[in-house]
Design a protein around this motif. Structure first.
Motif, PDB file in Angstrom:
ATOM      1  N   PRO A  72     -17.087   9.367   3.567  1.00  0.00           N
ATOM      2  CA  PRO A  72     -16.598  10.152   2.540  1.00  0.00           C
ATOM      3  C   PRO A  72     -16.134   9.740   1.397  1.00  0.00           C
ATOM      4  N   ALA A  73     -15.821  10.336   0.235  1.00  0.00           N
ATOM      5  CA  ALA A  73     -15.361   9.962  -0.932  1.00  0.00           C
ATOM      6  C   ALA A  73     -13.938   9.595  -0.686  1.00  0.00           C
ATOM      7  N   SER A  74     -13.089  10.472  -0.065  1.00  0.00           N
ATOM      8  CA  SER A  74     -11.917   9.934   0.083  1.00  0.00           C
ATOM      9  C   SER A  74     -11.529   8.823   0.906  1.00  0.00           C
ATOM     10  N   ALA A  75     -12.482   8.294   1.781  1.00  0.00           N
ATOM     11  CA  ALA A  75     -12.040   7.278   2.875  1.00  0.00           C
ATOM     12  C   ALA A  75     -11.706   5.720   1.872  1.00  0.00           C
ATOM     13  N   ARG A  76     -10.859   5.244   2.386  1.00  0.00           N
ATOM     14  CA  ARG A  76     -10.517   4.072   1.632  1.00  0.00           C
ATOM     15  C   ARG A  76     -10.667   2.914   2.834  1.00  0.00           C
TER      16      ARG A  76
ATOM     17  N   ASP B  35      -9.559   5.278   7.994  1.00  0.00           N
ATOM     18  CA  ASP B  35     -10.104   6.722   7.623  1.00  0.00           C
ATOM     19  C   ASP B  35     -11.132   7.228   8.326  1.00  0.00           C
TER      20      ASP B  35
END
Length: 621
Positions: free
Chosen positions: A534-538, A542
């Motif tokens: 996902p785009a929010s995973a860093r 996550d």
């Protein structure tokens, strides 16, 4: 420890290193599982056994009543033979036709499941309908069988009683909160109890349940069957007596090498006869299927065939226990032997294919005994009835494809215990002959024709004897929760070597264990989550699955396969047997399938570990 694996492409043994031996590495495993639920099943099997015995008694009395009404014009429940006294030709010809019409109507407007001889229908209920039987079958099946046999049908009562008593067990089980396997155990318990009560053959009935109905060998099913059969045998004594059905006195008979050798020939001939009558049944079924008539009318046509056969040999009609007794005790005349061998075989095979209701065991007993009695006129004289007993065991072993059941059935019917060894030889020879010539038995062919595959060959599942640490990937790529995304390509493309397979292009690691600084397992991340995060995973944290399915290094592959199926996953981390946080590797579905390589290699790979001459072969390590 060195473990021998096989390459699936060439089936050549490949030696690979596995985990070192650990003392009592399978201490949590057992040869079998016996839980308190089994005791509950056994408790319910006890009344089912009693009900099965009562059902067998009721069916035999109903057959006797209809036989007496049709052929003797009297009200009596004694089991009599239609051909024991002369009858008008019109009665012999038309009584089976009338019986066939009644059966056709019952099947059309009652239940189509009453058609057939009972055993395939019971097997189908077990395998395809989760051991559920309609209540009306429990009523209609014995009535239709009694009408068929009582009106002259050359069938036995055992198939209908298997379906009837099995239906009793199934109906009771359906009112209880049970699993399908527990219902199966109670259904088969009822079926075996009915058999034991019909023939006073408890051991053979248990074997019949194991070889033909249970499709497993486990305490959870075997113990309830034994309990039900034991109760049925006890209840039978005051109802039908406790003496053998066809007692045979072999005197001081002892097996000898020449007699044993002739038993091989008798078994082969019996196997060929079994093939012939089985083929006749299904040739008849195919012929009836091509008739431009509704199947409701087929039993009446089969009844006409029976009536014509009855005009030629009246004693071929009915169950024929009296004829079997004469054949087994050496009192049958040549005309009776030939008449039964030819007429009984023809009318039984041709009419059974019409879809009427009746069993196969009693006719097979009679045909086999007739064959043996005929052989006894050629073979050396031993004891009265000996060759008839041999023929009976051989034909049962060939027709039913159950040689052990055939031997034990013969012994319990006759109590001719001294003939055990010759019977074993004959039944095995007949079984081998039948298996070589025919793909399926008279029982399984019917199910196969309905589009289902059925096997009765048993072997130990190779996944049950292999442990996870024998096939797992012991050095997988791992991640940490603090690792940033995206993960390096070299990690994502890490391959999983497959033991026993060429590793030029190993499959990609589909699951990545996540460990902490001490190497303890904290969770997993699927490969697909890493390739498309996902785009929010860093970071890896996550994407972490912190409660994954975990297996132990000393779990069996079969146990892991079951857990994979239940959880709908294809891979899992493997932890150490003594420390559930210590990662030992990963295992995948493909590696579980590698466990099948051992079975394939043992079946197909041929080798010569020792040589008598020349260079000494290398022994397997």
């Amino acid at each position: 420890m060195w473990v021998r694996n096989r390459c699936v492409t060439c089936m050549i043994p490949v030696v690979s290193r596995s985990a070192p031996p650990v003392r009592d590495r399978a201490r949590h495993l057992g040869d079998f599982t016996l839980t308190p639920r089994v005791l509950v099943t056994i408790a319910w099997a006890l009344p089912i056994g009693a009900l099965g015995a009562v059902a067998a008694w009721a069916l035999l009395r109903l057959i006797g009543l209809i036989t007496n009404l049709v052929f003797y014009g009297r009200v009596d429940t004694a089991l009599v033979a239609p051909g024991a006294a002369p009858h008008p030709a019109w009665l012999v010809l038309l009584a089976p036709v009338a019986g066939g019409l009644v059966i056709g109507l019952m099947a059309r407007f009652g239940s189509e499941k009453i058609r057939g001889h009972g055993m395939p229908e019971a097997i189908e209920a077990i395998l395809l309908r989760r051991s559920t039987v309609e209540p009306r079958v429990a009523v209609l099946k014995p009535v239709s069988a009694a009408v068929s046999i009582g009106s002259g049908g050359p069938f036995g009562a055992e198939g209908p009683i298997i379906m009837t008593s099995g239906a009793v067990g199934s109906i009771l089980a359906q009112h209880l909160h049970l699993s399908a396997d527990e219902r199966k155990a109670l259904m088969v318990s009822g079926a075996a109890a009915g058999m034991a009560a019909t023939f006073n053959a408890p051991f053979a009935s248990v074997l019949l349940a194991v070889e033909l109905l249970l499709f497993e060998w486990r305490p959870r099913s075997f113990l309830p069957v034994v309990a039900a059969v034991s109760v049925a045998t006890v209840v039978r004594a005051p109802l039908l007596g406790s003496a053998p059905i066809f007692p045979v006195d072999l005197g001081t008979f002892t097996p000898s090498a020449p007699v044993d050798a002739l038993c091989v020939a008798a078994g082969i001939v019996g196997g060929l006869l079994a093939v012939a009558v089985t083929a006749l049944v299904y040739l008849s079924e195919d012929t009836f299927a091509r008739l431009p008539l509704h199947w409701m009318w087929w039993p009446a046509i089969g009844g006409l065939i029976i009536g014509i056969g009855g005009l030629i040999e009246p004693r071929a009609l009915g169950v024929g226990y009296d004829v079997i007794d004469e054949l087994l005790t050496g009192r049958a005349t040549m005309s009776l032997i030939i008449g039964i061998l030819v007429v009984k075989s023809l009318i039984w095979g041709l009419s059974l294919g019409s879809g009427t209701s009746g069993g196969v065991l009693a006719p097979v007993f009679m045909i086999g005994a007739a064959l043996g009695a005929l052989e006894g006129l050629v073979f050396p004289q031993t004891a009265p009835g000996f060759w008839a007993i041999v023929g009976l065991a051989a034909v049962v072993g060939g027709v039913m494809r159950s040689p052990i059941t055939g031997v034990v059935f013969t012994l319990e019917l006759t109590h001719a215990w001294s003939a055990l060894f010759p019977l074993m030889i004959a039944a095995a020879a007949a079984y081998g002959t039948s298996a070589l010539v025919l793909r399926r038995s008279v029982l399984t062919e019917k199910i196969a024709r309905r589009g289902y595959h059925l096997t009765r060959e048993y072997e130990v599942d190779p996944l049950e004897v292999l442990m996870v640490d024998e096939v797992m990937h012991a050095d997988p790529a791992t991640l940490r929760t603090t690792d940033p995304l995206p993960v390096p390509t070299t990690t994502l493309t890490a391959g999983v070597p497959r033991r026993g397979r060429p590793c030029d292009d190993p499959p990609r690691q589909r699951l990545f264990p996540v460990v902490d600084d001490d190497g303890a397992l904290t969770g997993v991340v699927p490969h697909r989550a890493l390739t498309d995060p996902p785009a929010s995973a860093r970071t890896v944290a996550d994407l972490l699955v912190d409660d994954p399915l975990v297996v132990r290094a000393d779990d069996t592959l079969r146990a892991v396969a079951s857990r994979f199926a239940e959880a709908a996953v294809g891979a899992a981390p493997v932890v150490d047997r003594d420390d559930a946080t210590r990662l030992a590797g990963i295992v995948t579905v493909e590696q579980l399938l590698d466990g099948r390589l051992r079975d394939l290699a043992e079946e197909h790979h041929r080798e010569r570990p020792m040589r008598l001459l020349g260079r000494r072969a290398t022994m397997p390590s």
